[in-house]
Structures are given as C-alpha cells and as structure tokens.
Enzyme design. Structure first.
Site, PDB file in Angstrom:
ATOM      1  N   SER A  57     -43.565  34.513  13.346  1.00 61.53           N
ATOM      2  CA  SER A  57     -44.701  33.581  13.417  1.00 61.53           C
ATOM      3  C   SER A  57     -44.262  32.132  13.567  1.00 61.53           C
ATOM      4  O   SER A  57     -44.786  31.399  14.420  1.00 61.53           O
ATOM      5  CB  SER A  57     -45.600  33.744  12.187  1.00 61.53           C
ATOM      6  OG  SER A  57     -44.876  33.504  10.989  1.00 61.53           O
ATOM      7  N   ASP A  90     -48.475  38.347  13.658  1.00 59.21           N
ATOM      8  CA  ASP A  90     -47.489  37.276  13.828  1.00 59.21           C
ATOM      9  C   ASP A  90     -47.891  36.358  14.980  1.00 59.21           C
ATOM     10  O   ASP A  90     -47.799  35.126  14.884  1.00 59.21           O
ATOM     11  CB  ASP A  90     -46.106  37.867  14.113  1.00 59.21           C
ATOM     12  CG  ASP A  90     -45.319  38.192  12.855  1.00 59.21           C
ATOM     13  OD1 ASP A  90     -45.349  37.375  11.913  1.00 59.21           O
ATOM     14  OD2 ASP A  90     -44.672  39.250  12.810  1.00 59.21           O
TER      15      ASP A  90
END
Length: 205
Positions: free
Chosen positions: A17, A167
C-alpha cells in the site's frame, strides 16, 4: 516539469500500500527516498522471480525512487536521519500504530524538527480499532471489508479477489490524500499535518 517536481518524500513503508502510493507520486516527479531494512531490504525484493537482485513486483512499485538501508531502531543514526527529514515535504509510513513513535519517528517527533512536514500513516485497521496492533495483510482486509463476500457467486463461499485489491485501494487513497495535503499547505490552509488512513476504511468506502 511534472506536477510533483521539487517535492521530496521519505518512504518508510513496506509491502504494497505505501510503496504503491509513493510510486504514483514518483511517476509525477516527486523525489522519493526509500528507507529499507538493513540486510534483506524490503520483503518485496524477494517476491516471485528475481533478476539482478530485484523482483518484478518490487521494481513495479518502486520505480523512479532511491533507496537507502536504514536501521530505525539505532539511535546513533537518528541525528543524520533527522537532518534528511528536515529537507522533506512528506513522510509516509505503514508500521503498526505506535511503532515509529517508540523509535523516535512519530508525528510529534518529526513535526518538531520540520513543522511543514506532511506525515502520513497507513494502517490496516486504524489507530483506535481494537485490532490496531495486529499484523494485517490484504486478504484479511478483503475478508473483513466484505470484498470476499461480494465475490462469492450467488451467495456461495467467499472468494478473494485475485489481486491485492485492498492494498491498491489504500494506495490510491493515500496518494490522493498526500496531493490534497500538499495543495492545502501551498494555499496556507495548513502547515504540517498528520494524515491517517486505514486499509479497512478505504476498502469499505
């Protein structure tokens, strides 16, 4: 000139992320400096096929960046890192809530040395959630947020989306939030600021 030219970002994130978010900003001209673990480096370096010591997964997320090996738990190097952070516009981290505060790199620590710093915290569940201190990965958030349930055909067994959807949603949200915070700072609406977002909130949204 690209829109983020002249913006320096310190990237203290791992996995997906955070690196994906800063990768988007690097594409737009930001000077992104990665802090990686001494020794092995970012775990993404070793995911899947590796060529020349770098995996395609790592290269895709960390294009246009510079990296340095750093032990954030070593107090001896803290003054040197503080000097670097003084020159930054943005600091991005995705450690569990409180982890970097204990190491001397929390928002209050860095805001004292760089009052204009945009400090970004990406977490799985957020700071106030009962599960805040748990390790979190994409499949967990897909399950908790309902992504997996939505993929179950006709009310069948939950199915994970076959990509790191949570993510990626968190990364896009973080990149947009960073751009907004920088814009607000340039307009004089804020000086330094702490942007907090969770993968769960981004996925639910």
């Amino acid at each position: 000139m690209q829109p983020m030219t002249g913006i320096r970002i310190i990237d203290v994130t791992t996995n997906a992320s955070g690196p994906m978010a800063t990768g988007m900003l690097a594409d737009q001209g930001a000077d992104v400096i990665r802090f990686e673990t001494v020794g092995a480096g970012d775990p993404a370096r070793h995911v899947g096929g590796v060529r020349g010591g770098v995996s395609a997964y790592f290269a895709q997320m960390n294009r246009n960046k510079r990296s340095m090996a750093v032990d954030l738990k070593n107090p001896a190097i803290r003054p040197a890192l503080y000097k670097l952070i003084e020159t930054a516009d943005v600091f991005v981290q995705n450690s569990r809530p409180g982890a970097l505060d204990r190491a001397g790199y929390g928002f209050e620590d860095l805001h004292r040395i760089n009052p204009r710093l945009i400090y970004v915290s990406i977490s799985g569940f957020g700071r106030s959630n009962p599960a805040a201190d748990k390790r979190v990965y994409d499949p967990v958030i897909q399950s908790v947020s309902g992504f997996a349930a939505a993929q179950g055909a006709g009310g069948g067994e939950p199915q994970l989306m076959r990509t790191i959807a949570s993510d990626k949603v968190a990364a896009v949200t973080a990149a947009q939030a960073i751009a907004s915070a920088l814009f607000a700072r340039e307009r004089g609406l804020i000086a330094g600021h702490h942007v907090e977002l969770s993968m769960l909130d981004a996925s639910l949204h």
